[in-house]
Motif scaffolding. Structure first.
Motif, PDB file in Angstrom:
ATOM      1  N   UNK A  71       0.784  -9.424 -12.571  1.00 31.35           N
ATOM      2  CA  UNK A  71       2.045  -9.336 -11.838  1.00 31.35           C
ATOM      3  C   UNK A  71       2.889  -8.185 -12.396  1.00 31.35           C
ATOM      4  N   UNK A  72       2.920  -8.027 -13.705  1.00 40.80           N
ATOM      5  CA  UNK A  72       3.701  -6.922 -14.287  1.00 40.80           C
ATOM      6  C   UNK A  72       3.125  -5.581 -13.825  1.00 40.80           C
ATOM      7  N   UNK A  73       1.815  -5.428 -13.980  1.00 32.48           N
ATOM      8  CA  UNK A  73       1.204  -4.136 -13.670  1.00 32.48           C
ATOM      9  C   UNK A  73       1.337  -3.780 -12.191  1.00 32.48           C
ATOM     10  N   UNK A  77       3.330  -0.901 -10.250  1.00 34.48           N
ATOM     11  CA  UNK A  77       2.565   0.075  -9.463  1.00 34.48           C
ATOM     12  C   UNK A  77       3.207   0.278  -8.087  1.00 34.48           C
ATOM     13  N   UNK A  78       4.006  -0.703  -7.630  1.00 39.04           N
ATOM     14  CA  UNK A  78       4.741  -0.545  -6.369  1.00 39.04           C
ATOM     15  C   UNK A  78       6.131   0.048  -6.585  1.00 39.04           C
ATOM     16  N   UNK A  79       6.764  -0.318  -7.702  1.00 40.34           N
ATOM     17  CA  UNK A  79       8.180   0.025  -7.864  1.00 40.34           C
ATOM     18  C   UNK A  79       8.430   1.188  -8.818  1.00 40.34           C
ATOM     19  N   UNK A 414      10.990   8.484  -6.881  1.00 41.20           N
ATOM     20  CA  UNK A 414       9.666   9.061  -6.639  1.00 41.20           C
ATOM     21  C   UNK A 414       8.527   8.039  -6.799  1.00 41.20           C
ATOM     22  N   UNK A 415       8.609   7.177  -7.804  1.00 42.56           N
ATOM     23  CA  UNK A 415       7.471   6.290  -8.075  1.00 42.56           C
ATOM     24  C   UNK A 415       7.513   4.964  -7.346  1.00 42.56           C
ATOM     25  N   UNK A 416       8.341   4.889  -6.280  1.00 42.44           N
ATOM     26  CA  UNK A 416       8.551   3.601  -5.626  1.00 42.44           C
ATOM     27  C   UNK A 416       8.114   3.683  -4.178  1.00 42.44           C
ATOM     28  N   UNK A 417       7.360   2.686  -3.715  1.00 45.48           N
ATOM     29  CA  UNK A 417       6.934   2.776  -2.319  1.00 45.48           C
ATOM     30  C   UNK A 417       8.090   2.402  -1.395  1.00 45.48           C
ATOM     31  N   UNK A 418       7.949   2.838  -0.141  1.00 43.23           N
ATOM     32  CA  UNK A 418       8.963   2.585   0.872  1.00 43.23           C
ATOM     33  C   UNK A 418       9.136   1.105   1.143  1.00 43.23           C
ATOM     34  N   UNK A 419      10.234   0.767   1.810  1.00 41.01           N
ATOM     35  CA  UNK A 419      10.353  -0.611   2.291  1.00 41.01           C
ATOM     36  C   UNK A 419      11.152  -1.491   1.342  1.00 41.01           C
TER      37      UNK A 419
END
Length: 675
Positions: A71-73, A77-79, A414-419
């Motif tokens: 869950x951490x990783x 990886x999304x945020x 930059x390292x965060x996905x949309x939404x």
């Protein structure tokens, strides 16, 4: 031992983000998988006869370290990702699939589970225990445990490929989203755009040491541009770029990936004895079968389409009258809708935004949760965070007991996905008499504060915040014994009920008075604005419903029939959209190649569940309205029968216990102005 594979020596056992180095992840995964395997081995080698406790319960509590690490990783990886993390994700995902398969295809373990399952009627289990047993048995049978060896190997191979393909799909969409920018240097091109949008575009250009303004395909930049920019050619350029993501002749093209994914899913379903992937998925949903989903969607389609066509005619006439537009195109929709909405309601986001300062809206959500469920949110500064922008809260109940830790992460980077999404860093469960409380997170992409202004939300962003917060409450109020049945671990077409029902409070004067105050003057939002928000809520609801249904029907088309003979993604898609199409097709665009919900997220055969849950949420909120929107009794029923129960019982049973009857679509149709 890595810091990631032991009990965290932190406040409330929260994740020690600042102590984690990127190079810790891979060895930690190897170690955590080994530990989880050892726990499973202990269950398998237990010389005693299989019982609910030594097999089913033991399995549910096993792998806790691996779950926590994953869950951490994957949350980061999304945020808060980067190339290195994405590389680790590519290495780790197949390892995790493999480990999952090692469990579900472990014949000796399944023999123990089956032995318990076959005597379930004599075991005197509680409802929650019976659900857990059923779920554990199905997690084997639905993953091939009853298959002969050679077919098990085929299944493993398919799962490995699918996990890699969906990761690749998501990385391609992200790469394409990041690859495009619209760099403007002529001020005339900014005509129509709100000041805040221009300011954000200017900051973006400055950050890249460029003159002028930069617009991107990220939602906070893309949506205002499409809604307000007067320059039709530039809107067209943006829209085509957005719709062409991963549908271009380059290394990030997803066409082959989509075709591979749907065919592998079909093969997997057939191996397990199901007609299609949708048949497989829907067995574990409230909707139960593709036929039921199609009937549900087509029924709504029949009710929404006449309204949609009428609304589209009105919009077409309006655009023609205003600007002499002969043919409305996709890049005109948001722009003219906004203009028409302003004409009809004299209400635009720019008028409303000053009343929706992010901090106040968030505190409003907290206050409402306090009134309904007795919760208090206190910001704390001694809990580790993964980015300085994240805010951390302790959530307590009326007796000052800790209910949850809550993380809030609101701005694009930059390292965060949309939404926007809700997730959890630690599940709730009860073990050895201790009720382990959950750690819940909301992640969104709202406009950042600027030098001159705080973060001011559009009304749409306000409802997004409330929506994710509703998911958050489902996680925070979890109160079950077993981790796999806790919080949002419910049937997928039920999971949107807590989130969507929460949005309703954004439309109620009594609730808005708590947080919608002008960021400069402190004045409460004028009553006429509130009325207009309510009126305009059903503005073009026919078109919106048609659009939503078109996505659900496309999803069912990919997954509810045998896709083996589909060779051309675009042609297939065009065919599926025939019944719901309003705008002319754009040849260089495709939906599926960036339809992350169904090809990267968990929504395959499940996109209908947004509408399904809307029926539930409208019906549920109707009950609140009949008794007062802050009625403690109704709120307590909702908390006790829905929010705290997780997946411990069939959702329809829980819903009926709360509502006293099955949900009816009438409340939704009425709210949407379709009847």
């Amino acid at each position: 031992m890595s810091v990631l594979t032991q009990h965290f020596d932190t406040k409330h056992n929260t994740a020690p983000f600042s102590q984690i180095n990127i190079e810790d992840y891979f060895p930690a995964f190897q170690e955590a998988i080994a530990l989880a395997k050892a726990e499973i081995d202990t269950i398998v080698k237990n010389p005693e006869a299989p019982t609910f406790e030594n097999t089913i319960e033991a399995m549910d509590y096993s792998g806790a370290i691996l779950d926590r690490l994953s869950s951490i990783f994957f949350n980061l990886n999304s945020a808060e990702t980067n190339d290195e993390m994405q590389k680790i994700a590519q290495e780790v995902s197949p390892m995790l699939s493999e480990f999952g398969n090692d469990i579900t295809l472990n014949a000796d373990l399944f023999a123990r589970v089956k032995a318990v399952y076959e005597q379930k009627d004599t075991l005197n289990l509680s409802t929650e225990q019976a659900t857990l047993l059923d779920k554990k048995y199905k997690s084997f049978s639905r993953n091939g445990a009853n298959l002969p060896e050679d077919k098990k190997d085929q299944l493993r191979e398919i799962d490995k490929q699918l996990s890699k393909l969906s990761l690749q799909f998501g990385e391609n969409v992200l790469a394409e989203t990041n690859a495009f920018e619209l760099h403007l240097t002529d001020e005339n091109d900014l005509a129509g755009l709100p000041e805040g949008t221009i300011e954000a575009a200017r900051s973006l250009a400055k950050a890249q040491e460029k003159e002028g303004w930069i617009f991107t395909l990220d939602h906070p930049s893309y949506l205002p541009f499409m809604t307000y920019a007067d320059n039709r050619e530039l809107r067209k350029k943006m829209a085509i770029a957005f719709g062409a993501r991963s549908f271009q002749d380059n290394e990030f093209n997803n066409e082959e990936i989509v075709l591979k994914i749907v065919k592998l899913r079909q093969q997997r379903a057939n191996l397990l004895g199901y007609a299609t992937h949708a048949n497989f998925v829907l067995e574990e949903r409230m909707a139960e079968s593709p036929e039921k989903v199609m009937a549900f969607e087509n029924d709504l389609l029949a009710k929404a389409k006449p309204a949609a066509l009428k609304e589209f005619e009105q919009l077409t006439a309006f655009a023609k009258e205003l600007d002499g537009i002969e043919q409305l195109e996709k890049w005109d929709g948001a722009y003219y809708s906004e203009k028409l909405k302003q004409q009809l309601f004299n209400l635009d986001d720019e008028k409303l935004k000053p009343y929706f300062q992010l901090e106040k809206v968030l505190n409003g959500a907290f206050t409402i949760a306090g009134k309904l469920y007795g919760l208090t949110f206190t910001e704390v500064f001694d809990i580790d965070k993964y980015h300085e922008e994240v805010m951390t809260y302790e959530v307590t109940d009326e007796n000052n007991n800790l209910v949850s830790i809550f993380y809030a992460d609101f701005f694009p980077r930059k390292g965060k996905r949309n939404g926007a999404w809700m997730t959890s860093f630690k599940s709730q469960y009860v073990k050895d008499g201790v009720n382990e409380r959950p750690h819940i997170s909301n992640v969104c992409n709202f406009t950042k504060p600027t030098e001159t202004k705080p973060s001011l939300l559009t009304f749409n962003e306000v409802t997004t915040l409330f929506h994710e917060f509703g998911h958050g409450l489902h996680g925070m109020l979890a109160n079950t014994t077993y981790p796999s049945l806790s919080g949002t671990s419910v049937f997928w077409d039920f999971v949107e009920l807590p989130s969507q029902v929460m949005e309703n409070w954004c439309y109620e004067p009594e609730a808005l008075a708590l947080f919608a105050t002008h960021y400069q003057t402190g004045e409460v939002i004028p009553q006429e604005y509130v009325e207009k928000i309510k009126e305009s809520a059903s503005f073009q609801e026919g078109i919106a419903t048609l659009r939503q249904l078109s996505f659900g029907l496309l999803d069912m088309a990919w997954h509810g029939q045998d896709p083996t003979n589909i060779t051309n993604l675009k042609a297939f898609e065009t065919e599926q959209f025939k019944n719901t199409q309003l705008y002319p097709d754009v040849p260089e665009n495709a939906m599926s190649t960036a339809f992350s919900h169904i090809f990267q997220g968990g929504y395959s055969s499940g996109y209908y569940s947004y509408k399904w849950a809307e029926v539930l949420d409208a019906d549920a909120f109707e009950y609140f309205k009949e008794n007062g929107i802050f009625n403690k009794e109704v709120a307590t029923k909702f908390k006790d029968n829905v929010l705290s129960k997780g997946g411990t019982e069939h959702p329809m049973t829980l819903y009926k216990r709360f509502r006293g009857q099955e949900p009816k679509p009438d409340a939704l149709l009425k709210r949407a102005g379709l009847i």
